[in-house]
Design an enzyme around this catalytic site. Structure first.
Site, short mmCIF file in Angstrom:
data_model
loop_
_atom_site.label_atom_id
_atom_site.label_comp_id
_atom_site.label_asym_id
_atom_site.label_seq_id
_atom_site.Cartn_x
_atom_site.Cartn_y
_atom_site.Cartn_z
N GLU A 7 -7.33 10.51 -13.82
CA GLU A 7 -7.55 10.69 -12.19
C GLU A 7 -6.64 11.66 -11.69
O GLU A 7 -6.98 12.60 -10.78
CB GLU A 7 -7.46 9.19 -11.47
CG GLU A 7 -7.70 9.31 -10.02
CD GLU A 7 -8.46 8.40 -9.55
OE1 GLU A 7 -8.95 7.09 -10.62
OE2 GLU A 7 -8.65 7.90 -8.39
N ASP A 12 -4.36 1.08 -9.43
CA ASP A 12 -5.68 0.71 -9.88
C ASP A 12 -6.10 0.67 -11.40
O ASP A 12 -6.72 -0.47 -11.83
CB ASP A 12 -6.70 1.78 -9.26
CG ASP A 12 -6.43 2.08 -7.76
OD1 ASP A 12 -5.72 1.33 -7.09
OD2 ASP A 12 -6.94 3.07 -7.24
N GLU A 39 0.89 -1.15 0.24
CA GLU A 39 -0.10 0.05 0.21
C GLU A 39 0.93 1.25 0.04
O GLU A 39 1.92 1.30 0.72
CB GLU A 39 -0.89 0.08 1.21
CG GLU A 39 -2.23 0.36 0.75
CD GLU A 39 -2.96 -0.75 0.07
OE1 GLU A 39 -3.47 -0.14 -1.26
OE2 GLU A 39 -3.41 -1.85 0.66
N SER A 64 -12.01 0.73 -5.64
CA SER A 64 -11.30 1.45 -6.95
C SER A 64 -12.48 1.29 -8.03
O SER A 64 -12.37 0.97 -9.03
CB SER A 64 -10.22 0.76 -7.75
OG SER A 64 -9.45 1.55 -8.64
N SER A 65 -13.64 1.76 -7.74
CA SER A 65 -14.75 2.18 -8.39
C SER A 65 -14.07 3.16 -9.52
O SER A 65 -14.81 3.05 -10.56
CB SER A 65 -15.92 2.55 -7.86
OG SER A 65 -15.73 3.66 -7.08
P1 ADP Z 1 -13.08 4.14 -4.96
O1 ADP Z 1 -12.23 4.36 -6.38
O2 ADP Z 1 -12.16 3.64 -4.00
O3 ADP Z 1 -14.27 3.67 -5.03
P2 ADP Z 1 -12.79 6.91 -5.11
O4 ADP Z 1 -13.12 8.12 -4.25
O5 ADP Z 1 -11.29 7.04 -5.85
O6 ADP Z 1 -13.12 5.70 -4.48
O7 ADP Z 1 -13.86 7.10 -6.52
C1 ADP Z 1 -15.23 7.21 -6.19
C2 ADP Z 1 -15.70 8.08 -7.32
O8 ADP Z 1 -15.73 7.59 -8.53
C3 ADP Z 1 -17.47 8.22 -7.03
O9 ADP Z 1 -17.56 9.39 -6.01
C4 ADP Z 1 -17.79 8.65 -8.20
O10 ADP Z 1 -17.69 10.19 -8.65
C5 ADP Z 1 -17.07 7.91 -9.19
N1 ADP Z 1 -17.77 6.77 -9.63
C6 ADP Z 1 -17.05 5.34 -9.56
N2 ADP Z 1 -18.02 4.59 -10.17
C7 ADP Z 1 -19.13 5.31 -10.50
C8 ADP Z 1 -20.43 4.78 -10.98
N3 ADP Z 1 -20.52 3.59 -11.49
N4 ADP Z 1 -21.00 5.81 -11.61
C9 ADP Z 1 -20.74 7.05 -11.40
N5 ADP Z 1 -19.60 7.59 -10.59
C10 ADP Z 1 -18.72 6.70 -10.39
MG MG Z 2 -10.42 5.40 -6.68
#
Ligand code: ADP
Ligand code: MG
Length: 364
Positions: free
Chosen positions: A143, A155, A17, A105-106
């Site tokens: 990003e 990621d 990490e 990592s959405s």
């Molecule tokens: P993580 O990557 O750990 O989930 P982050 O803060 O890096 O957290 O990213 C989350 C952000 O990415 C959300 O607040 C949103 O702005 C965007 N995001 C991710 N997935 C989606 C989705 N399916 N639809 C819309 N926005 C998304």
């Molecule tokens: Mg993220």
């Protein structure tokens, strides 16, 4: 032109990490949870963006520089155009089963699904690893530079290059990506992800602080990056904070190698011990854990996990535990009970089986 559908996975980091931006090592795997995007090209430059996970839709051109979630999509378009690709406007409909803001990592799943759909629309060869690497790099820039989240490259790299059944050993000194077999099922083990539901915000500054402290420690040691520092010399650092930050990064690199060795030996107890010591290092030296993550880790360790650690950028998000499959229900019940006793919201659980990289689902 007709619609293109692409998907990309969330990820969980087994170990390593805050090492990516320090030229170091990490060992993430793609989750089975994915973000899927349907792209329909337009004849003008307008982007029309909707997501099943967000109430707000967005319409405009890249030059409008949207904030919020639309920035992740517009950023990818911007960076691919910077790379010379002729990306038209499009309608994009996003849907995902990757939890948002849970350290899984959405954000990279969203960026990489969009980049992959665009690649399909432009006819790029997604079988070519070089193409995939360049797409990952564009997503990292989106990003960092467009959204403004100072994350490393782990990621997006794993989202573009993952292989089912494997974790991916990433070395940011030479940019290599080596699949490492992760035969959890045959070992009777589950990699249990505990989403504490404490939302972390990578843009709130704490992540960037760690990045700056790491760079300051490297400067004080006279090396270009902490990867080049010698563990034996760290005690020379007068500043206690910088010394601990550097110690985490250097020992974490060693732990990634130890984890890869343990996986090769199928020595699951050793792997568990390495996960445990990684958590201690993140809690005490790098100071990126929090009460909820510590509680999840300690409870899992006390109720049958071979090892556990927080995962992702920290300050909330998820923990990961290596659990014999027969003990999963007990660990989950114990963690939920401990959270209840502490008046914390019940965590969410998912089992991380190593999934596939970003891919086209239809069209292209
Ligand atoms: P993580 O990557 O750990 O989930 P982050 O803060 O890096 O957290 O990213 C989350 C952000 O990415 C959300 O607040 C949103 O702005 C965007 N995001 C991710 N997935 C989606 C989705 N399916 N639809 C819309 N926005 C998304
Ligand atoms: Mg993220």
């Amino acid at each position: 032109m007709s619609a293109v559908v692409a998907s990309a996975p969330g990820r969980v980091n087994l170990i390593g990490e805050h090492t990516d931006y320090n030229g170091g090592l990490c060992l993430p795997l793609a989750l089975p949870q994915r973000t899927r995007v349907t792209l329909t090209p337009r004849t003008d430059a307008t982007l029309q963006l909707t997501s099943a996970q967000e109430d707000d839709s967005w319409q405009g051109v890249v030059e409008d520089r949207p904030g919020g979630w639309a920035a992740y999509v517009a950023g990818v378009v911007h960076e691919l155009r910077e790379d010379g690709h002729d990306v038209p406007g499009f309608e994009a409909a996003v849907d995902s089963d990757v939890p948002l803001g849970a350290g899984l990592s959405s954000s990279a799943a969203l960026e990489c699904s969009v980049a992959t759909a665009i690649a399909g629309m432009l006819g790029l060869d997604l079988e070519d690893r070089g193409v995939r690497r360049r797409l990952a790099t564009a997503c990292i820039r989106a990003e960092n530079d467009y959204v403004g989240a100072p994350t490393g490259g782990m990621d997006q790299t794993v989202a573009m290059l993952a292989r089912p059944g494997h974790a991916l050993l990433l070395d940011f000194a030479d940019d290599s990506a080596t699949p490492v077999e992760l035969p959890l099922e045959e070992a009777g083990l589950v990699l249990l992800v505990v989403d504490t539901r404490v939302s972390h915000a990578l843009t709130d500054g704490s992540y960037g602080d760690r990045r700056e402290e790491s760079a300051a420690a490297a400067r004080a040691l006279g090396v270009p990056s902490l990867r080049n520092a010698d563990l034996g010399r760290i005690e020379e650092l007068d500043d206690d904070v910088l010394r601990r930050r550097a110690r985490h990064v250097l020992t974490e690199n060693l732990r990634v190698l130890a984890a890869v060795g343990a996986l090769g030996d199928r020595d699951w107890d050793e792997l568990g011990r390495v996960l445990d010591s990684s958590h201690v290092s993140m809690r005490d030296d790098f100071e990126i854990s929090c009460r909820e993550l510590d509680l999840a880790v300690e409870t899992a360790q006390a109720t049958g996990a071979l090892g556990a650690r927080m995962t992702g950028g920290g300050f909330g998000g998820s923990a990961v535990a290596l659990v014999p499959s027969g003990s999963v229900a007990r660990v989950e019940a114990a963690v939920s009970a401990a959270f209840g006793d502490a008046s914390l919201a019940t965590p969410a659980y998912l089992e991380a089986t190593p999934g596939a990289a970003a891919r086209l689902e239809a069209g292209g």
